[in-house]
Design an enzyme around this catalytic site. Structure first.
Site, PDB file in Angstrom:
ATOM      1  N   GLY A   1       0.829  -1.215   0.000  1.00 26.22           N
ATOM      2  CA  GLY A   1       0.000   0.000   0.000  1.00 26.22           C
ATOM      3  C   GLY A   1       0.852   1.250   0.000  1.00 26.22           C
ATOM      4  O   GLY A   1       1.902   1.309  -0.648  1.00 26.22           O
TER       5      GLY A   1
ATOM      6  N   SER B   1       2.690  -2.461  10.961  1.00 26.90           N
ATOM      7  CA  SER B   1       1.230  -2.417  11.071  1.00 26.90           C
ATOM      8  C   SER B   1       0.791  -2.076  12.494  1.00 26.90           C
ATOM      9  O   SER B   1       1.393  -2.507  13.467  1.00 26.90           O
ATOM     10  CB  SER B   1       0.629  -3.770  10.672  1.00 26.90           C
ATOM     11  OG  SER B   1       1.177  -4.222   9.455  1.00 26.90           O
TER      12      SER B   1
ATOM     13  N   HIS C   1       3.788   2.575  21.143  1.00 25.35           N
ATOM     14  CA  HIS C   1       3.476   3.487  20.044  1.00 25.35           C
ATOM     15  C   HIS C   1       2.013   3.902  20.161  1.00 25.35           C
ATOM     16  O   HIS C   1       1.152   3.437  19.444  1.00 25.35           O
ATOM     17  CB  HIS C   1       3.728   2.785  18.710  1.00 25.35           C
ATOM     18  CG  HIS C   1       3.519   3.674  17.516  1.00 25.35           C
ATOM     19  ND1 HIS C   1       4.211   4.843  17.331  1.00 25.35           N
ATOM     20  CD2 HIS C   1       2.701   3.561  16.452  1.00 25.35           C
ATOM     21  CE1 HIS C   1       3.822   5.398  16.185  1.00 25.35           C
ATOM     22  NE2 HIS C   1       2.901   4.642  15.640  1.00 25.35           N
TER      23      HIS C   1
HETATM   24  P1  A3D Z   1      -2.441   0.908   3.118  1.00 23.86           P
HETATM   25  O1  A3D Z   1      -2.050   1.896   2.088  1.00 23.86           O
HETATM   26  O2  A3D Z   1      -3.883   0.613   3.315  1.00 23.86           O
HETATM   27  O3  A3D Z   1      -1.675  -0.450   2.789  1.00 23.86           O
HETATM   28  C1  A3D Z   1      -1.947  -1.641   3.443  1.00 23.86           C
HETATM   29  C2  A3D Z   1      -1.858  -2.753   2.428  1.00 23.86           C
HETATM   30  O4  A3D Z   1      -2.075  -3.995   3.106  1.00 23.86           O
HETATM   31  C3  A3D Z   1      -2.917  -2.681   1.308  1.00 23.86           C
HETATM   32  O5  A3D Z   1      -2.272  -2.632   0.048  1.00 23.86           O
HETATM   33  C4  A3D Z   1      -3.714  -3.953   1.487  1.00 23.86           C
HETATM   34  O6  A3D Z   1      -4.137  -4.538   0.256  1.00 23.86           O
HETATM   35  C5  A3D Z   1      -2.711  -4.849   2.178  1.00 23.86           C
HETATM   36  N1  A3D Z   1      -3.320  -5.991   2.859  1.00 23.86           N
HETATM   37  C6  A3D Z   1      -4.529  -6.095   3.437  1.00 23.86           C
HETATM   38  N2  A3D Z   1      -4.729  -7.338   3.892  1.00 23.86           N
HETATM   39  C7  A3D Z   1      -3.610  -8.032   3.603  1.00 23.86           C
HETATM   40  C8  A3D Z   1      -3.203  -9.375   3.811  1.00 23.86           C
HETATM   41  N3  A3D Z   1      -4.011 -10.247   4.430  1.00 23.86           N
HETATM   42  N4  A3D Z   1      -1.998  -9.741   3.371  1.00 23.86           N
HETATM   43  C9  A3D Z   1      -1.171  -8.872   2.760  1.00 23.86           C
HETATM   44  N5  A3D Z   1      -1.513  -7.597   2.519  1.00 23.86           N
HETATM   45  C10 A3D Z   1      -2.713  -7.187   2.939  1.00 23.86           C
HETATM   46  O7  A3D Z   1      -1.854   1.322   4.556  1.00 23.86           O
HETATM   47  P2  A3D Z   1      -0.459   2.043   4.878  1.00 23.86           P
HETATM   48  O8  A3D Z   1       0.601   1.458   4.011  1.00 23.86           O
HETATM   49  O9  A3D Z   1      -0.657   3.508   4.900  1.00 23.86           O
HETATM   50  O10 A3D Z   1      -0.259   1.573   6.392  1.00 23.86           O
HETATM   51  C11 A3D Z   1      -0.005   0.225   6.699  1.00 23.86           C
HETATM   52  C12 A3D Z   1      -0.051  -0.022   8.208  1.00 23.86           C
HETATM   53  O11 A3D Z   1       0.984   0.697   8.858  1.00 23.86           O
HETATM   54  C13 A3D Z   1      -1.343   0.415   8.894  1.00 23.86           C
HETATM   55  O12 A3D Z   1      -1.740  -0.565   9.830  1.00 23.86           O
HETATM   56  C14 A3D Z   1      -0.950   1.692   9.602  1.00 23.86           C
HETATM   57  O13 A3D Z   1      -1.752   1.957  10.735  1.00 23.86           O
HETATM   58  C15 A3D Z   1       0.466   1.379   9.991  1.00 23.86           C
HETATM   59  N6  A3D Z   1       1.303   2.543  10.301  1.00 23.86           N
HETATM   60  C16 A3D Z   1       2.217   2.402  11.296  1.00 23.86           C
HETATM   61  C17 A3D Z   1       3.050   3.447  11.620  1.00 23.86           C
HETATM   62  C18 A3D Z   1       4.060   3.290  12.718  1.00 23.86           C
HETATM   63  O14 A3D Z   1       4.883   4.146  12.905  1.00 23.86           O
HETATM   64  C19 A3D Z   1       4.045   2.098  13.542  1.00 23.86           C
HETATM   65  C20 A3D Z   1       2.957   4.662  10.933  1.00 23.86           C
HETATM   66  C21 A3D Z   1       2.021   4.775   9.921  1.00 23.86           C
HETATM   67  C22 A3D Z   1       1.200   3.699   9.609  1.00 23.86           C
END
Ligand code: A3D
Length: 323
Positions: free
Chosen positions: A13, A121, A177
């Site tokens: 993502g 995540s 966090h």
């Molecule tokens: P996003 O752009 O939605 O990307 C997540 C991806 O995960 C998508 O492409 C989905 O298709 C994919 N996905 C869903 N289910 C599955 C699965 N079963 N197997 C494999 N892939 C799957 O989100 P993002 O990239 O913006 O954020 C990802 C995660 O990071 C989220 O949970 C956020 O809350 C987290 N996050 C953490 C921080 C930290 O500093 C810890 C900061 C920002 C975001």
């Protein structure tokens, strides 16, 4: 024979895409991006690969929708899961993302059993715990990214406030966090000059305290601040940069001292719980946990943060994700 590191990005993502590009730009290794969305990781990595002539990098980039594609990965960076929407706390994501992380952990355990795993995540501390439990990997190989980003945010606000280069600011954020994270004010410095002393010179003692309190508050809410502005997702450039710094430390055996969500075994008075603390990161992953002597006030804040993480773990047990 020598071989290039293989970096598996689980989740393609917003963060996953930036991770892939940063891996390529820094030539950290060959990249395989896994996602459940058909063709998307293939498309993203193709797009990045086609910039290789322009940016001058030479690594393999590929996308996959099956876990076999990550076979033999040296390091897995996990961003699979939903991000926050405005008004949501990280904890609101628990059940949805725990189901996803469980699947991801099974995939990693089967196809990349010797890999190091960096989890991003959310809710971070809970997802790292689940990753460790399902993979059964040793603790030095399963850890989470949060503190590098939270600390970078704190350092950025300090640099802006003092009008100095962010390159000279050292600031450390410990704990879980979440809203209870612990920015360590006492240790914050600008190339050795204590930040509090610089603030006092600028504002006098009383106002300096207020200004610092505001920066601490902003740091704790920094993720939410970005979510409120973006409206459709959460921060993704800075979390990717943070995880890449950690991956690079492992791949290049740098022995970097970075705040990492790591499994504690008595340090800071905490046993068998993942919490953000400074560690030495090198070729063996979390090689050493650095235990700072906290003063009473800091320890109190740490305890509050640790209790918040404990609460998350209890929730996961209640929901049947952890035994
Ligand atoms: P996003 O752009 O939605 O990307 C997540 C991806 O995960 C998508 O492409 C989905 O298709 C994919 N996905 C869903 N289910 C599955 C699965 N079963 N197997 C494999 N892939 C799957 O989100 P993002 O990239 O913006 O954020 C990802 C995660 O990071 C989220 O949970 C956020 O809350 C987290 N996050 C953490 C921080 C930290 O500093 C810890 C900061 C920002 C975001």
């Amino acid at each position: 024979a020598f071989k290039r590191p293989k970096i598996a990005l689980i989740g393609g993502g917003q963060i996953g895409g930036v991770l892939a590009q940063l891996c390529a730009l820094r030539e950290l290794g060959d990249v395989v991006m896994f996602d459940i969305v058909q063709d998307m990781p293939q498309g993203k990595t193709l797009d990045i690969a086609e910039a290789s002539r322009i940016d001058g990098f030479d690594v393999k980039l590929s996308g996959t929708n099956s876990y076999e594609g990550i076979a033999g990965a040296d390091i897995c960076i996990v961003t699979a899961g939903l991000p926050r929407k405005p008004g949501m706390s990280r904890d609101d994501l628990l059940t949805t993302n725990a189901n996803i992380i469980k699947q991801v952990a099974e995939g990693i355990k089967t196809y990349a059993p010797d890999s190091f795993v960096i989890v991003i995540s959310n809710p971070l501390d809970a997802m790292v715990t689940l990753m460790k439990e399902v993979t059964g990997f040793p603790a030095n190989r399963v850890f989470g990214q949060a503190g590098v980003l939270d600390s970078s945010r704190f350092a950025t606000f300090i640099a802006w406030e003092l009008g100095v280069s962010v390159k000279d600011v050292n600031a450390l954020v410990l704990g879980g966090h979440g809203d209870t994270m612990v920015p360590l004010v006492r240790y914050a410095n600008v190339n050795g000059c204590p930040v509090m002393e610089l603030l006092e010179q600028k504002y006098g003692a009383e106002k300096a305290k207020e200004v610092m309190e505001e920066m601490v508050k902003r740091t704790r809410n920094a993720g939410g601040e970005v979510v409120a502005l973006l409206k459709t997702g959460s921060a993704f450039y800075s979390p990717a940069s943070a995880a890449i710094q950690m991956a690079e430390a492992v791949i290049k055996d740098e022995k970097r001292v970075l705040p990492v969500c790591a499994l504690l075994n008595g340090e800071y008075g905490v046993k068998n719980l993942y919490v953000g603390v400074p560690v030495v990161l090198g070729a063996n992953g979390v090689e050493k946990i650095i235990e700072l002597k906290l003063n009473e006030e800091e320890q109190k804040m740490m305890d509050v943060s640790v209790n918040a993480v404990k609460g998350l773990v209890e929730d996961m047990k209640r929901l049947g994700f952890l035994s």
